[in-house]
Design an enzyme around this catalytic site. Sequence first.
Site, short mmCIF file in Angstrom:
data_model
loop_
_atom_site.label_atom_id
_atom_site.label_comp_id
_atom_site.label_asym_id
_atom_site.label_seq_id
_atom_site.Cartn_x
_atom_site.Cartn_y
_atom_site.Cartn_z
N ASN A 96 -13.32 60.66 -20.68
CA ASN A 96 -14.35 61.27 -20.00
C ASN A 96 -15.48 61.44 -20.96
OD1 ASN A 96 -16.37 62.78 -18.71
ND2 ASN A 96 -15.16 64.62 -18.49
N LYS A 121 -18.66 62.37 -20.87
CA LYS A 121 -19.39 63.61 -20.67
C LYS A 121 -21.02 62.96 -20.93
CE LYS A 121 -15.85 66.64 -21.60
NZ LYS A 121 -15.72 68.28 -21.67
N HIS A 180 -14.57 67.98 -11.68
CA HIS A 180 -14.29 68.64 -13.02
C HIS A 180 -14.85 70.02 -13.01
CE1 HIS A 180 -14.63 68.71 -17.61
NE2 HIS A 180 -13.92 67.69 -17.39
N GLU A 194 -16.34 71.51 -15.27
CA GLU A 194 -17.70 71.64 -15.62
C GLU A 194 -18.68 71.72 -14.37
OE1 GLU A 194 -17.82 68.88 -18.66
OE2 GLU A 194 -16.51 70.19 -20.07
N GLU A 243 -6.29 70.07 -15.46
CA GLU A 243 -7.14 70.47 -16.63
C GLU A 243 -7.44 71.98 -16.75
OE1 GLU A 243 -9.56 66.95 -18.27
OE2 GLU A 243 -10.82 68.12 -16.74
N GLY A 269 -12.15 71.45 -24.09
CA GLY A 269 -13.06 71.25 -25.70
C GLY A 269 -12.86 72.20 -26.32
N SER A 313 -7.84 69.06 -24.67
CA SER A 313 -7.55 69.06 -25.98
C SER A 313 -6.59 68.12 -26.42
CB SER A 313 -7.69 70.41 -26.67
OG SER A 313 -8.99 71.09 -26.48
C1 PEP Z 1 -12.25 66.82 -20.24
O1 PEP Z 1 -13.45 66.96 -20.11
O2 PEP Z 1 -11.96 66.68 -19.13
C2 PEP Z 1 -11.61 67.19 -21.35
C3 PEP Z 1 -10.34 67.24 -21.09
O3 PEP Z 1 -12.12 67.53 -22.50
P1 PEP Z 1 -11.25 67.61 -24.13
O4 PEP Z 1 -10.52 66.55 -24.11
O5 PEP Z 1 -12.40 67.61 -25.02
O6 PEP Z 1 -10.68 68.94 -23.99
#
Ligand code: PEP
Length: 250
Positions: free
Chosen positions: A9, A11, A95, A97, A167, A173, A212
Amino acid sequence: MRQKLVAGNWKMQGSREMAETLAGGITAGIGEAPPCAVAVCPPYPYLDEVGKLLAASPVELGAQNLAVEDEGAYTGEVAGGMLADFGCHFVIVGHSERRALYGEDDAMVAAKFLAAQRHGLVPILCLGETLEERESGVTENVVGRQLEAVIAAAGVSALGRAVIAYEPVWAIGTGRTASPDQAQEVHAFTRSLIANKDAKIADSVQVLYGGSVKPANAAEIFSMPDVDGGLIGGASLEAESFLAICAACG
Ligand code: PEP
């Protein structure tokens, strides 16, 4: 035996040049028979170019979001049919976000899931609890509620044409990863919830972990029995680390 999937992803990061370099690096390094299915989800403006760069590779194209509606006076929105036109196979829905920053509630996420499938796209349905929710012991209630909203709208059989991504919001992040046991616990719960309605779908649906994931922790997380790969944010922005995460599926 479920095939693993690693999806990047990207972003709202980078530039046209970065998207080209990244896609080029991934296709150059992935080989013809990677140890898992692989996908990348660039920002909308780069879908066309990245799609062309991926065309001769096994890497699938995905988008990060889509409109609920199929067409019409919805300025600024992008319809599922348009994404299909550009060769997208996947689209991320729900997601955290989008849920937190753009007010997407369970009903809207379910509507986007349906919109994706109407256009033949495979939704990557994100589920996950906040830190506060985890600490107050309601992780399963939250993840269960988010999943049930989609099942109520689309039916359990629709999960046969979808991917789930657990997630935890507190791990996205932040550099703070769920432990393999914490991930396994929620993945197993998610699968059991589906199994109560349809054992076959529960057994076949891919449940990815996101939050992460890095080259250093990917193999351990991916080795858990109910973890079928990962949705990768930050570490998908560098071909080398993304490829190392894909290799951790092997
Ligand atoms: C994400 O944005 O779906 C995600 C898992 O980000 P990160 O790997 O940076 O935590």
